[in-house]
Design a protein around this motif. Structure first.
Motif, short mmCIF file in Angstrom:
data_model
loop_
_atom_site.label_atom_id
_atom_site.label_comp_id
_atom_site.label_asym_id
_atom_site.label_seq_id
_atom_site.Cartn_x
_atom_site.Cartn_y
_atom_site.Cartn_z
N SER A 10 44.33 48.29 50.73
CA SER A 10 44.17 49.61 51.34
C SER A 10 42.82 50.19 50.97
CB SER A 10 45.29 50.54 50.86
OG SER A 10 45.24 51.78 51.52
N GLY A 13 43.84 54.43 51.53
CA GLY A 13 45.12 54.93 51.06
C GLY A 13 46.25 54.93 52.08
N GLU A 16 48.40 51.92 51.35
CA GLU A 16 49.06 52.17 50.06
C GLU A 16 50.31 53.02 50.27
OE1 GLU A 16 47.90 54.02 45.68
OE2 GLU A 16 46.95 54.83 47.48
N ARG A 37 48.49 44.91 44.69
CA ARG A 37 47.40 44.87 45.66
C ARG A 37 46.52 43.67 45.41
NH1 ARG A 37 42.95 48.21 43.12
NH2 ARG A 37 43.83 48.84 41.14
N LYS A 53 39.28 54.45 48.33
CA LYS A 53 40.21 54.92 47.31
C LYS A 53 40.24 53.85 46.22
CE LYS A 53 44.66 56.90 46.37
NZ LYS A 53 46.08 56.99 46.72
N GLN A 56 43.90 53.08 42.48
CA GLN A 56 45.26 52.98 43.02
C GLN A 56 46.19 52.50 41.92
OE1 GLN A 56 45.37 50.96 46.88
NE2 GLN A 56 43.25 51.57 47.27
#
Length: 199
Positions: A10, A13, A16, A37, A53, A56
């Motif tokens: 991602s 986001g 995510e 991830r 982002k 995470q």
């Protein structure tokens, strides 16, 4: 209990958020779920400059992790109608698993995000599903039992091949409740299918 891995990439986001909804759905069916991830391949200074982002919560997966699960659900944003290079780079390292048949008969599924309604959601889903099938996995999509994907009164994601969301050209649209319902529904179906195959 079925063990499910939700594995995603991602940038901003959106995926995510969808990954966490997939996990929520799988847990509702009694599965043990990990959300991980794939590694970022863009240098951190470039990622930060482009507003990725970068922080995470999900830990970074290794290829060796994959065979520890009964089901694997892959999620990524779309890049020109196909999966992101980060996800592709990760999957390109699974040759050893393929050679040993380590994922044969396990459950696989996919979910994606695009900027626009016609930005390649279904082709991106298939770019993920193709990898899962080469690895010998049984595919679970998002059937029309999730009727939210048939909504015409608002822009919604969803396809029979997997849950989707639409981020908008500037990334300002977040997954809608219907998009998240689709993700939860698919996650639940993945967990239920895995439980039947691996009682």
């Amino acid at each position: 209990m079925a063990r499910v891995l939700v594995l995603y990439y991602s940038t901003y986001g959106h995926i995510e958020t969808m990954a966490n909804a997939i996990a929520e759905g799988a847990r509702s069916a009694g599965a043990v779920v990990d959300v991980k991830r794939v590694p970022e391949t863009v240098p951190r200074e470039i990622a930060e400059k482009n507003h990725f982002k970068v922080d995470q919560a999900a830990p970074v997966a290794t290829v060796a992790d994959l065979e520890n699960y009964d089901a694997i659900v892959l999620g990524t944003g779309t890049r020109y109608g196909r999966m992101s290079s980060q996800m592709a780079a990760f999957l390109d390292q699974t040759g050893g698993l393929w050679l040993r048949g380590a994922l044969n008969g396990k459950v696989g599924a996919a979910f994606v995000s695009t900027a626009t309604q016609h930005g390649g959601q279904e082709t991106t889903l298939f770019s993920l599903i193709t990898n899962l099938m080469h690895l010998g996995m049984v595919i679970v999509g998002l059937p029309y039992s999730h009727q939210g994907q048939m909504t015409l009164s608002e822009v919604v994601g969803g396809a029979p091949y997997g849950a989707t969301t639409i981020a908008g050209g500037d990334g300002s649209r977040q997954p809608s409740e219907i998009d998240l319902e689709g993700a939860r529904h698919q996650g639940k179906l993945v967990a239920q299918t895995a439980a039947k195959l691996f009682p």
